[in-house]
Design a protein around this motif. Structure first.
Motif: not given
Length: 205
Positions: A1, A6, A155, A157-158, A162
């Protein structure tokens, strides 16, 4: 990402998730147990602030997200204890050893880079008589839910900054030199892959 995602989307997703009623109920149960000079790891939006009591003398909070901290103005304005905030990773905290009576850690170990290092740092900064109060979601005990968690975790976590679905706080803490004074582990209301939660109080072993 992307960094844009983020910085701009993840903090809002976290803010929405951390305001849900089942999580607020856990905070209402655990945060009043804190006393003395307290360190809060993973301060986020300041969602624990309304639940601290007069049993605490001071609060130091640590987090890596400036975006989340900038969204915490409302609970901070109502907080009436000595307060300090430090931007830092919890894997290497800039505090003296054996400094705090209590460490509070809620929904944080799931997303740090190195949870074992964080647990070691918590152990370092706690006084010998100190307590760790924690609530963490993580790996379901068995079966289909756990299988799904393991499959979607890369996926997830992305898209979730995190955050990992496959960590388990109690064995991590015990292997880092803590013993459990109390521990509850069950599903909170909501999707089972997201809501298996450990909450409790631990001391130095």
């Amino acid at each position: 990402m992307t960094n844009w995602y983020n910085r701009n989307i993840v903090p809002r997703l976290i803010g929405w998730a951390m305001r849900q009623k089942p999580i607020r109920r856990v905070r209402k149960q655990l945060v009043p147990l804190a006393s003395g000079n307290v360190l809060e790891i993973g301060f986020g939006l300041g969602a624990n602030l309304p639940f601290y009591t007069d049993s605490i003398k001071s609060l130091v909070a640590i987090d890596v997200s400036e975006e989340l901290y900038s969204m915490a103005s409302e609970p901070l304005s109502a907080f009436n204890k000595p307060f300090d905030f430090v931007f830092s990773k919890a894997e290497a905290m800039p505090f003296e050893s054996a400094q705090y009576d209590c460490v509070l850690c809620t929904w944080t170990l799931c997303s740090v880079d190195d949870p074992a290092a964080v647990a070691a740092e918590i152990r370092r900064v706690l006084k010998p008589s100190g307590r760790l109060i924690f609530a963490e979601h993580g790996l379901a005990p068995k079966g289909f839910t756990q299988t799904c968690q393991r499959l979607i975790n890369p996926l997830y976590r992305k898209i979730a900054g995190g955050c990992s679905l496959t960590r388990s706080a109690p064995p991590l803490l015990e292997s880092s030199g803590f013993k459990m004074d109390s521990l509850e582990s069950d599903y909170l209301p909501g999707p089972r892959i997201l809501t298996y939660t450990h909450r409790g109080v631990a001391r130095l072993n």
